[in-house]
Design a protein around this motif. Structure first.
Motif, short mmCIF file in Angstrom:
data_model
loop_
_atom_site.label_atom_id
_atom_site.label_comp_id
_atom_site.label_asym_id
_atom_site.label_seq_id
_atom_site.Cartn_x
_atom_site.Cartn_y
_atom_site.Cartn_z
N VAL A 220 28.48 8.68 41.54
CA VAL A 220 27.91 8.07 40.27
C VAL A 220 26.18 8.19 40.73
O VAL A 220 25.81 7.72 41.66
CB VAL A 220 28.33 6.67 40.38
CG1 VAL A 220 27.70 6.22 38.96
CG2 VAL A 220 29.80 6.51 40.19
N THR A 221 25.77 8.87 39.74
CA THR A 221 24.26 8.98 39.71
C THR A 221 23.68 8.00 38.86
O THR A 221 23.63 8.41 37.67
CB THR A 221 23.57 10.47 39.60
OG1 THR A 221 24.69 11.20 40.53
CG2 THR A 221 22.26 10.57 39.94
N VAL A 222 22.73 7.22 39.18
CA VAL A 222 22.28 6.31 38.24
C VAL A 222 20.70 6.57 38.29
O VAL A 222 20.08 6.56 39.11
CB VAL A 222 22.23 4.71 38.62
CG1 VAL A 222 21.66 3.76 37.72
CG2 VAL A 222 23.65 4.17 38.76
N ILE A 223 20.32 6.88 37.01
CA ILE A 223 18.73 7.27 36.85
C ILE A 223 18.34 6.49 35.92
O ILE A 223 18.58 6.29 34.55
CB ILE A 223 18.72 8.57 36.42
CG1 ILE A 223 19.29 9.69 37.27
CG2 ILE A 223 17.13 9.27 35.83
CD1 ILE A 223 19.44 11.08 36.85
N GLY A 224 17.33 5.61 36.07
CA GLY A 224 16.83 4.52 35.28
C GLY A 224 17.98 3.81 34.49
O GLY A 224 19.00 3.15 35.46
N ASP A 225 18.18 3.57 33.33
CA ASP A 225 19.19 2.87 32.74
C ASP A 225 20.71 3.80 32.53
O ASP A 225 21.74 3.25 32.09
CB ASP A 225 18.93 2.33 31.37
CG ASP A 225 17.83 1.26 31.45
OD1 ASP A 225 18.02 0.56 32.50
OD2 ASP A 225 16.94 1.01 30.60
N GLN A 226 20.50 5.06 32.70
CA GLN A 226 21.43 6.08 32.56
C GLN A 226 22.67 6.24 33.91
O GLN A 226 22.08 6.23 34.96
CB GLN A 226 21.22 7.40 31.97
CG GLN A 226 20.20 7.28 30.76
CD GLN A 226 19.85 8.69 30.21
OE1 GLN A 226 20.87 9.47 29.90
NE2 GLN A 226 18.67 9.09 30.27
N VAL A 227 23.75 6.42 33.56
CA VAL A 227 24.74 6.21 34.42
C VAL A 227 25.49 7.74 34.30
O VAL A 227 25.95 7.82 33.22
CB VAL A 227 25.69 5.15 34.60
CG1 VAL A 227 26.64 5.22 35.56
CG2 VAL A 227 24.86 3.98 34.89
N PHE A 228 25.53 8.44 35.37
CA PHE A 228 26.29 9.81 35.16
C PHE A 228 27.26 9.86 36.17
O PHE A 228 26.91 9.49 37.60
CB PHE A 228 25.29 11.02 35.39
CG PHE A 228 24.22 10.78 34.43
CD1 PHE A 228 24.32 11.55 33.18
CD2 PHE A 228 23.03 10.56 34.78
CE1 PHE A 228 23.09 11.76 32.16
CE2 PHE A 228 21.95 10.51 33.79
CZ PHE A 228 22.04 11.14 32.76
N THR A 229 28.39 10.01 36.00
CA THR A 229 29.60 9.64 36.69
C THR A 229 30.51 10.74 36.83
O THR A 229 30.95 11.30 35.68
CB THR A 229 30.52 8.25 36.36
OG1 THR A 229 29.70 7.48 36.16
CG2 THR A 229 31.68 8.02 37.29
N VAL A 230 30.92 11.40 38.14
CA VAL A 230 31.53 12.70 38.23
C VAL A 230 32.84 12.44 39.24
O VAL A 230 32.47 11.95 40.58
CB VAL A 230 30.77 13.67 38.86
CG1 VAL A 230 31.62 15.03 38.76
CG2 VAL A 230 29.78 13.83 37.74
N ARG A 231 34.07 12.60 39.00
CA ARG A 231 35.19 12.70 39.62
C ARG A 231 35.08 13.89 40.52
O ARG A 231 34.85 15.10 39.73
CB ARG A 231 36.22 12.46 38.74
CG ARG A 231 37.80 12.55 39.72
CD ARG A 231 38.89 12.17 38.95
NE ARG A 231 40.17 12.60 39.59
CZ ARG A 231 41.28 11.97 39.58
NH1 ARG A 231 41.47 11.03 38.69
NH2 ARG A 231 42.25 12.52 40.35
N ILE A 232 35.26 13.85 41.78
CA ILE A 232 35.46 15.23 42.72
C ILE A 232 36.82 15.20 43.35
O ILE A 232 37.36 14.33 43.92
CB ILE A 232 34.42 15.02 43.58
CG1 ILE A 232 33.19 14.77 43.08
CG2 ILE A 232 34.44 16.13 44.67
CD1 ILE A 232 32.08 14.44 44.22
N ASP A 233 37.43 15.92 42.89
CA ASP A 233 38.66 16.52 43.31
C ASP A 233 38.81 17.59 44.21
O ASP A 233 38.32 18.84 44.07
CB ASP A 233 39.73 16.74 42.43
CG ASP A 233 40.23 15.39 41.24
OD1 ASP A 233 40.92 14.84 41.64
OD2 ASP A 233 39.75 15.51 40.30
N CYS A 234 39.35 17.48 45.58
CA CYS A 234 39.10 18.43 46.56
C CYS A 234 40.09 18.48 47.62
O CYS A 234 40.51 19.40 48.31
CB CYS A 234 37.53 18.43 47.16
SG CYS A 234 37.51 17.12 48.23
N GLY A 235 40.63 17.13 47.80
CA GLY A 235 41.83 17.20 48.84
C GLY A 235 41.23 16.99 50.17
O GLY A 235 41.93 17.03 51.28
N LEU A 236 39.91 16.76 50.53
CA LEU A 236 39.36 16.79 51.73
C LEU A 236 39.06 15.33 52.29
O LEU A 236 38.69 14.50 51.09
CB LEU A 236 38.12 17.57 51.77
CG LEU A 236 38.04 19.20 51.47
CD1 LEU A 236 36.88 19.61 51.40
CD2 LEU A 236 39.00 19.71 52.58
#
Length: 320
Positions: A220-236
């Protein structure tokens, strides 16, 4: 040498920083002046004069590179990324140590005291937030779920923790430059058994954490008031060890997690943070850490999330 007529953005980072390059290109495209330098260039190609008092109540003066000059009172924002350290190898050991401290507390002190400047993030606040024990304590208060964690230099306590909480992972509390045959190395997260705990553990502090049963990781990358969320699937176990295995999927964080994200950043006085979580099969988000200078640009192309634009918006807006 050029002196921008519009308040510039200062970008303080090392010469090889492609993430900063993206943001600078975006700012240039908007006509926003940028003064970029590495504090490690001082004093060879970087100079500074600052004055206060005598009727003035805030720092005046300037910082200059061979091609750019920024008035200290006119900086709209400072993007503090990953500058190299001060080095003065032409001096003997004692003189170098003295000169480096003067540079750190002089130039560094001026750069952390700019008037009407938005810091992304403030170097002192970064320093506070980079302590993992502090981050874990604040995360707990903010309401994040945490894995059982032990920080210790007592071998017997480490063995007992592993037997009680196993399986358990080890990871460093901080990763300095570590090279093997001249190549920088990442120290990966590693599962550790009680029998592997040697008495040498007593030599320094170690972080042990119960292994979370996860189905994916989340950045989750929070930049000011904005929230950018990324699920990472890799099995590691540690997704940083092989980026070629990743599948990225944008998603929305649960409302309680999003509230806790902002509470965490407010506690440390940060406007940017790169948070790592594990995601369990039952939907539990478990906090791992927050990096106040974390990377994010590699996730933008596969997801289409406008993080470069969001960061440029924040820097362009400044404190106004």
């Amino acid at each position: 040498m050029t002196t921008p007529s519009v308040r510039p953005v200062l970008v303080v980072t090392n010469v090889d920083d492609p993430t900063a390059d993206l943001v600078i290109d975006e700012l240039h495209g908007r006509g926003v002046p940028v003064v970029r330098f590495d504090s490690g260039d001082f004093p060879a190609t970087l100079s500074c004069s600052a004055y206060i008092g005598g009727g003035t109540t805030r720092w005046g003066g300037s910082v200059a590179t061979p091609t750019r000059l920024a008035e200290l009172g006119g900086v709209r924002s400072l993007y503090y990324r990953r500058p190299s350290g001060f080095t003065l190898p032409h001096l003997d050991v004692q003189d170098e140590r003295f000169a480096i401290t003067q540079a750190r507390y002089g130039l560094g002190g001026v750069l952390t005291s700019l008037p009407d400047c938005l810091y992304v993030n403030h170097p002192n606040r970064i320093g506070d937030a980079e302590y993992k024990p502090a981050g874990l304590a604040v995360a707990a208060v903010c309401g994040f779920e945490l894995p059982p964690t032990l920080i210790t230099n007592r071998p017997d306590d480490a063995r007992a923790f592993i037997k009680a909480e196993g399986p358990v992972i080890y990871k460093p509390l901080w990763v300095p430059l570590y090279q093997v045959e001249g190549q920088a190395q990442t120290i990966p997260v590693t599962v550790v058994e009680a029998a592997e705990i040697a008495e040498s553990v007593a030599g320094t502090m170690h972080l042990f954490q119960a292994l979370v049963d996860k189905v994916a990781d989340v950045r989750v990358t929070v930049i000011g008031d904005q929230v950018f969320t990324v699920r990472i699937d890799c099995g590691l176990l540690d997704w940083r060890t092989d980026y070629s295995t990743h599948t990225y999927t944008p998603l929305a964080p649960p409302p309680d997690v999003e509230r806790a994200l902002h509470a965490y950043l407010r506690h440390f006085g940060l406007v940017f943070g790169a948070f790592d979580f594990t995601l369990s099969a039952d939907g539990t988000w478990t906090f791992i850490e927050c990096n106040p200078s974390g990377q994010w640009a590699w996730m933008e192309p596969p997801t289409g999330l406008p993080m470069t634009s969001a960061l440029a918006d924040l820097l362009e807006r400044g404190t106004s």
